[in-house]
Write an enzyme that holds these catalytic residues in place. Structure first.
Site, PDB file in Angstrom:
ATOM      1  N   ASP A 286       0.763  -1.381   0.093  1.00 40.98           N
ATOM      2  CA  ASP A 286       0.061  -0.051  -0.206  1.00 40.98           C
ATOM      3  C   ASP A 286       0.768   1.323   0.144  1.00 40.98           C
ATOM      4  OD1 ASP A 286       0.996  -0.158   2.569  1.00 40.98           O
ATOM      5  OD2 ASP A 286      -1.063  -0.919   3.418  1.00 40.98           O
TER       6      ASP A 286
ATOM      7  N   ASN B 277      -7.774  -2.612  14.462  1.00 40.33           N
ATOM      8  CA  ASN B 277      -9.290  -3.138  13.930  1.00 40.33           C
ATOM      9  C   ASN B 277      -9.009  -4.539  12.953  1.00 40.33           C
ATOM     10  OD1 ASN B 277      -7.898  -2.172  11.699  1.00 40.33           O
ATOM     11  ND2 ASN B 277      -9.592  -0.590  11.210  1.00 40.33           N
TER      12      ASN B 277
ATOM     13  N   HIS C 141      -7.215  -4.930  10.168  1.00 40.98           N
ATOM     14  CA  HIS C 141      -6.919  -4.634   8.820  1.00 40.98           C
ATOM     15  C   HIS C 141      -5.900  -5.356   8.314  1.00 40.98           C
ATOM     16  CE1 HIS C 141      -4.957  -0.550   9.315  1.00 40.98           C
ATOM     17  NE2 HIS C 141      -3.889  -1.641   9.427  1.00 40.98           N
TER      18      HIS C 141
ATOM     19  N   GLU D 245      -9.607  -2.024   5.317  1.00 38.97           N
ATOM     20  CA  GLU D 245     -10.278  -1.678   6.540  1.00 38.97           C
ATOM     21  C   GLU D 245     -11.568  -2.534   6.807  1.00 38.97           C
ATOM     22  OE1 GLU D 245      -8.431  -0.063   8.445  1.00 38.97           O
ATOM     23  OE2 GLU D 245      -8.244   2.146   7.902  1.00 38.97           O
TER      24      GLU D 245
HETATM   25  P1  PGA Z   1       2.180  -1.384  12.838  1.00 32.75           P
HETATM   26  O1  PGA Z   1       1.112  -1.559  11.760  1.00 32.75           O
HETATM   27  O2  PGA Z   1       3.153  -2.611  12.262  1.00 32.75           O
HETATM   28  O3  PGA Z   1       2.663   0.215  12.648  1.00 32.75           O
HETATM   29  O4  PGA Z   1       1.464  -1.750  14.091  1.00 32.75           O
HETATM   30  C1  PGA Z   1       0.438  -2.572  11.213  1.00 32.75           C
HETATM   31  C2  PGA Z   1      -0.894  -2.400  10.268  1.00 32.75           C
HETATM   32  O5  PGA Z   1      -1.520  -1.367  10.505  1.00 32.75           O
HETATM   33  O6  PGA Z   1      -0.949  -3.128   9.245  1.00 32.75           O
END
Ligand code: PGA
Length: 245
Positions: free
Chosen positions: A67, A135, A137, A142
């Site tokens: 992404d 959450n 995702h 999302e």
């Molecule tokens: P993070 O993000 O590694 O910064 O916790 C993970 C994500 O949002 O997929």
């Protein structure tokens, strides 16, 4: 799903770095699906160390990232292109022409089509590295009432914006939209490896590793449909999630 519980997050990072290095050694021109965020940083550090020690050679490796934030140019210090360059690509012998991070600028539909073309180019990813949002995702797919198969532009949830604000000067600076690989692109990889740490992920991880439910309200649960999916968590997170295995 293979669920691996390690003693510490450092041990999780070592486990995943070893997995990636073994894959590259077995298939020097393998295609890696890569992720950004706080979680993969120690994994990339270990891969940089292995490359410096002559234990793994990135010369022929190809990569595609999950992404990118909309509105940020690749040289913006919070863009995911910049993240990949500074956390991995600039420090290993990879050919940057063989790395792809979607553009956050320009025509969103064209950028999404280009991302899906890169996901398909030369065959599926041999391994897709994944983090997970609080959450549930994966990439920026999302949690909600529906998920999208193809790459697309996603409006980030409050939860994601809050979680990612730590990387920006202030919360208002976090982009509100991002281009993300869709669920089909993620699930097309030959092997999925999701890594997580921290109590904030406990609810999302509980739904992923305890019980058989699949729900769009926790996109990571679609990993249960994949024949070669790995979840790597440390003991503290496993305990917080109530995982008994
Ligand atoms: P993070 O993000 O590694 O910064 O916790 C993970 C994500 O949002 O997929």
């Amino acid at each position: 799903m293979h669920i691996i519980v390690t003693e510490s997050y450092d041990a999780s990072a070592a486990f995943v770095a070893d997995m990636i290095a073994e894959l590259i050694n077995k298939k020097p021109d393998c295609k890696l699906g890569l992720a950004t965020g706080g979680t993969p940083v120690p994994i990339y550090k270990k891969l940089i160390g292995k490359n410096a020690a002559g234990e793994v050679d990135f010369a022929q490796v190809r990569t595609v990232n999950l992404d990118e934030y909309c509105g940020l140019a690749g040289d913006h210090d919070q863009s995911y292109r910049y993240f990949m360059d500074t956390n991995l690509f600039d420090h290993v012998n990879i050919n940057k022409a063989n790395t792809f991070v979607a553009s956050g600028l320009g025509d969103p539909a064209a950028n999404a089509a280009e991302l899906d073309a890169k996901v398909a180019e030369g065959g599926p990813c041999d391994l897709q590295l994944l983090g997970i949002g609080n959450n549930g995702h994966i990439a920026f797919n999302e949690a909600g009432d529906c998920l999208k198969a193809e790459s697309h532009i996603e409006t980030l949830t409050e939860s994601t914006i809050r979680a990612n604000a730590r990387f920006f000067e202030k919360e208002e600076d976090v982009p509100t939209t991002a281009i993300t690989m869709g669920m089909k692109g993620i699930l097309s990889a030959k092997c999925l490896v999701l890594v997580a740490t921290g109590a904030a992920k406990a609810d999302a991880i509980r739904q992923l590793v305890c019980g058989g439910e699949i729900t769009t309200h926790n996109p990571s649960t679609f990993m249960k449909l994949h024949p070669n999916a790995w979840v790597v968590i440390d003991r503290a997170l496993a305990d917080a999630a109530g995982y008994k295995g």
